[in-house]
Motif scaffolding. Structure first.
Motif, PDB file in Angstrom:
ATOM      1  N   ILE A  20       0.752  -1.285   0.106  1.00 27.59           N
ATOM      2  CA  ILE A  20      -0.333   0.037  -0.255  1.00 27.59           C
ATOM      3  C   ILE A  20       1.002   1.436  -0.095  1.00 27.59           C
ATOM      4  N   ILE A  21       1.738   1.298   0.406  1.00 25.61           N
ATOM      5  CA  ILE A  21       2.628   2.564   1.307  1.00 25.61           C
ATOM      6  C   ILE A  21       3.923   2.402  -0.446  1.00 25.61           C
ATOM      7  N   LEU A  22       4.088   1.204  -0.694  1.00 24.03           N
ATOM      8  CA  LEU A  22       4.908   1.259  -2.097  1.00 24.03           C
ATOM      9  C   LEU A  22       4.035   2.156  -2.907  1.00 24.03           C
ATOM     10  N   ASN A  23       2.879   1.352  -3.663  1.00 25.13           N
ATOM     11  CA  ASN A  23       1.986   1.926  -4.552  1.00 25.13           C
ATOM     12  C   ASN A  23       1.682   3.506  -3.858  1.00 25.13           C
ATOM     13  N   MET A  24       1.779   3.612  -2.751  1.00 23.79           N
ATOM     14  CA  MET A  24       0.979   5.562  -2.838  1.00 23.79           C
ATOM     15  C   MET A  24       2.157   6.012  -3.304  1.00 23.79           C
ATOM     16  N   ILE A  25       3.178   5.886  -2.505  1.00 24.93           N
ATOM     17  CA  ILE A  25       4.604   6.898  -3.734  1.00 24.93           C
ATOM     18  C   ILE A  25       5.073   6.145  -4.444  1.00 24.93           C
ATOM     19  N   ARG A  26       4.650   5.300  -5.190  1.00 23.55           N
ATOM     20  CA  ARG A  26       4.508   5.787  -6.534  1.00 23.55           C
ATOM     21  C   ARG A  26       3.280   6.112  -7.228  1.00 23.55           C
ATOM     22  N   GLU A  27       1.913   6.620  -7.366  1.00 28.73           N
ATOM     23  CA  GLU A  27       0.996   7.049  -7.773  1.00 28.73           C
ATOM     24  C   GLU A  27       0.823   8.717  -6.907  1.00 28.73           C
ATOM     25  N   ASP A  28       1.106   8.557  -5.764  1.00 28.36           N
ATOM     26  CA  ASP A  28       1.407   9.839  -5.290  1.00 28.36           C
ATOM     27  C   ASP A  28       2.804  11.055  -4.805  1.00 28.36           C
ATOM     28  N   PRO A  30       6.445  12.930  -5.286  1.00 32.50           N
ATOM     29  CA  PRO A  30       7.221  13.153  -4.585  1.00 32.50           C
ATOM     30  C   PRO A  30       5.448  13.462  -3.024  1.00 32.50           C
ATOM     31  N   ILE A  31       6.020  12.351  -1.970  1.00 29.15           N
ATOM     32  CA  ILE A  31       4.821  12.321  -0.610  1.00 29.15           C
ATOM     33  C   ILE A  31       5.544  12.279   0.257  1.00 29.15           C
ATOM     34  N   SER A  32       5.304  12.749   1.594  1.00 32.16           N
ATOM     35  CA  SER A  32       5.446  12.739   2.639  1.00 32.16           C
ATOM     36  C   SER A  32       5.277  11.771   3.482  1.00 32.16           C
ATOM     37  N   ARG A  33       5.928  11.251   5.062  1.00 37.38           N
ATOM     38  CA  ARG A  33       5.538  10.141   5.619  1.00 37.38           C
ATOM     39  C   ARG A  33       4.156  10.411   6.801  1.00 37.38           C
ATOM     40  N   ALA A  34       4.420  12.173   6.596  1.00 39.44           N
ATOM     41  CA  ALA A  34       3.413  12.614   7.011  1.00 39.44           C
ATOM     42  C   ALA A  34       2.129  12.811   6.709  1.00 39.44           C
ATOM     43  N   ASP A  35       2.098  12.353   5.118  1.00 39.62           N
ATOM     44  CA  ASP A  35       1.397  12.336   4.527  1.00 39.62           C
ATOM     45  C   ASP A  35       0.495  10.821   4.125  1.00 39.62           C
ATOM     46  N   ILE A  36       1.217   9.611   3.586  1.00 38.81           N
ATOM     47  CA  ILE A  36       0.902   8.354   3.807  1.00 38.81           C
ATOM     48  C   ILE A  36       0.452   8.140   5.306  1.00 38.81           C
ATOM     49  N   ALA A  37       0.314   8.992   6.285  1.00 33.32           N
ATOM     50  CA  ALA A  37       0.037   8.558   7.417  1.00 33.32           C
ATOM     51  C   ALA A  37      -1.380   8.698   7.080  1.00 33.32           C
ATOM     52  N   LYS A  38      -1.272   9.860   6.946  1.00 35.34           N
ATOM     53  CA  LYS A  38      -2.820  10.339   6.847  1.00 35.34           C
ATOM     54  C   LYS A  38      -3.451   9.337   6.176  1.00 35.34           C
ATOM     55  N   LYS A  39      -4.072   9.742   4.829  1.00 34.91           N
ATOM     56  CA  LYS A  39      -3.897   8.871   3.460  1.00 34.91           C
ATOM     57  C   LYS A  39      -4.067   7.153   4.044  1.00 34.91           C
ATOM     58  N   THR A  40      -3.075   6.757   4.870  1.00 37.93           N
ATOM     59  CA  THR A  40      -3.343   5.178   4.471  1.00 37.93           C
ATOM     60  C   THR A  40      -4.164   4.701   6.359  1.00 37.93           C
ATOM     61  N   LEU A  42      -2.408   4.858   8.632  1.00 37.61           N
ATOM     62  CA  LEU A  42      -1.520   3.674   9.418  1.00 37.61           C
ATOM     63  C   LEU A  42      -0.981   4.748  10.102  1.00 37.61           C
ATOM     64  N   THR A  43      -0.799   4.327  11.638  1.00 36.37           N
ATOM     65  CA  THR A  43       0.107   5.224  12.743  1.00 36.37           C
ATOM     66  C   THR A  43       2.270   5.356  12.357  1.00 36.37           C
ATOM     67  N   PRO A  44       2.303   6.607  12.410  1.00 35.26           N
ATOM     68  CA  PRO A  44       3.084   7.133  12.136  1.00 35.26           C
ATOM     69  C   PRO A  44       4.534   6.624  12.539  1.00 35.26           C
ATOM     70  N   PRO A  45       4.886   5.804  13.698  1.00 34.87           N
ATOM     71  CA  PRO A  45       5.802   4.937  13.351  1.00 34.87           C
ATOM     72  C   PRO A  45       5.811   3.656  12.463  1.00 34.87           C
ATOM     73  N   THR A  46       4.888   2.882  12.666  1.00 34.80           N
ATOM     74  CA  THR A  46       3.972   1.914  11.409  1.00 34.80           C
ATOM     75  C   THR A  46       5.404   2.253  10.108  1.00 34.80           C
ATOM     76  N   VAL A  47       4.389   3.909   9.358  1.00 30.64           N
ATOM     77  CA  VAL A  47       4.907   4.191   8.082  1.00 30.64           C
ATOM     78  C   VAL A  47       6.523   4.324   7.925  1.00 30.64           C
ATOM     79  N   SER A  48       7.568   4.999   9.175  1.00 23.47           N
ATOM     80  CA  SER A  48       8.441   5.143   9.669  1.00 23.47           C
ATOM     81  C   SER A  48       9.348   3.853   9.620  1.00 23.47           C
TER      82      SER A  48
END
Length: 403
Positions: A20-28, A30-40, A42-48
């Motif tokens: 999910i995270i890899l695909n989000m980076i591919r499609e969206d 450059p994206i920040s860790r915070a935006d990934i956590a918000k969209k998915t 998922l908790t920030p530690p999990t994303v990190s």
């Protein structure tokens, strides 16, 4: 001799969250860790944690190309597109097209090899090996960074075993493509029908990326379709889904290689258009085609007919328009059966472009059941002549990005 290349870092890709995270980076990205956590969600530690793994395995890189809201530019994440490569093969009736793409489907190297007339199984497999060896050892890309090989094969294919069950252009059965190439190159090999790989390529990198219900139609020596439903290729119970070239259009039409009469490909595929042109020219039809081939009607091919049409030749234009009208009947049947958001037309015959589209659109307007059916989006392939080969590369990229 068995070649030993890196299979890629597939083991760490088993987690759904990673995909999910890899695909989000591919499609969206450059994206920040915070935006990934918000969209998915998922908790920030999990994303990190997952992002660290993706960076450590070189699939993702950090970049500072994002806009700053004051102070330092934010650190964003992007796909490390040129760190890994996929190799795709499109097996046609007369030639094989090989391409190397990066993680964004951009072609980095390519080669085309001819297929000898009436090949045996061994000839097909040896030609595949030759093209793959050429690209892997060309020096343009690091051999250790190849993730795998995808093959788009015409005819009936079993994707699970990676076997060509029937290749009609060669009259060959049960070609063990996956088994042979994996033994030779020691990397993952995925095999699929060429019309389906064309559709997959367009879905990822072409005109299909906003359509969950999509049909790609490959019009060349034969006619086949790839059907996508909810973003996944549809194969049917016995892997026959999409064999629209054998849809009966005219009960009294020409005999097809399959044994039936009036199949769509006997009326609209490349050989059918060429055969009609040669037949009518021999019967005395007036056309600039005569001069283009110096009265040698065996030299008539699709390129000659298209060239004549571009010169305003009435017969050349008529041939391509009529092929479009027959295709339009087949596509109308598809619209009434599948009701796709978009139909994408590729393959050699699609190079006739507006001459073909004119006949297609005219027929759909005449035969479409509803106004919405008549408004179905029909476009030519964005990826062009390499669509099936790029789609074959996507077969490998799916192993990385999709779970």
């Amino acid at each position: 001799m068995t070649m030993n290349y890196n299979r890629g870092s597939f083991q760490m890709m088993k987690s759904m969250n990673r995909s999910i995270i890899l695909n989000m980076i591919r499609e969206d990205g450059p994206i920040s860790r915070a935006d990934i956590a918000k969209k998915t969600k998922l908790t920030p530690p999990t994303v990190s944690k997952i992002v660290k793994e993706l960076i450590d395995t070189h699939y993702v890189i950090e970049t500072t190309q994002g806009a700053s809201k004051g102070g330092r530019k934010p650190t964003l994440l992007a796909i490390n597109a040129d760190e890994f490569f996929s190799l795709g093969i499109d097996v046609g009736a007369y030639q094989m097209k090989f391409v190397v793409t990066n993680l964004f489907g951009e072609i980095k190297d390519k080669v085309t090899l001819s297929i000898q007339p009436h090949p045996a199984q061994e000839d097909i497999l040896e030609t595949m090996k030759e093209g793959i060896h050429q690209l892997i050892t060309s020096g343009k890309n690091d051999p250790d960074k190849f993730l795998g090989i995808g093959v788009g094969m015409h005819g009936i294919v079993d994707p699970q075993s990676g076997t060509s069950l029937f290749a009609p252009s060669f009259n060959l059965y049960n070609i063990p493509i996956k088994e042979t190439l994996e033994a030779e190159f020691d990397m993952i090999v995925k095999v699929e029908n060429d019309a389906r790989t064309m559709t997959l390529g367009e879905y990822w990198f072409g005109h299909g990326n906003d359509a969950d219900t999509l049909v790609g139609v490959n019009v060349g020596s034969g006619i086949g379709a790839g059907i996508m439903v909810n973003g996944r290729l549809f194969h049917g119970e016995d892997r026959l889904a999409g064999e629209i070239g054998h849809m009966t259009i005219d009960l009294s039409g020409p005999k097809c290689t399959c044994g039936n009469y009036g199949c769509l490909q006997t009326l609209a595929a490349g050989p059918a258009i060429t055969a009609r042109a040669a037949k009518e020219m021999k019967a005395g039809r007036t056309s600039v085609i005569r001069e283009l081939v110096n009265d040698d009607f065996d030299k008539i091919n699709g390129e000659i007919i298209y060239k004549a049409a571009c010169q305003g030749d009435e017969f050349g234009t008529e041939l391509l328009n009529q092929a479009g009208r027959y295709l339009g009947i087949g596509l109308t049947n598809l619209i009434h059966t599948m009701n796709p958001k978009r139909i994408i037309i590729g393959g050699g015959v699609s190079k006739a472009e507006h001459f073909l589209m004119e006949g297609i659109e005219e027929t759909i307007q005449m035969r479409g059941l509803t106004d919405k059916a008549k408004e179905t989006s029909i476009v030519l392939s964005k990826l062009g002549e390499h669509a099936s080969a790029i789609g074959a590369c996507v077969l490998v990229l799916e192993e990385v990005f999709v779970r």
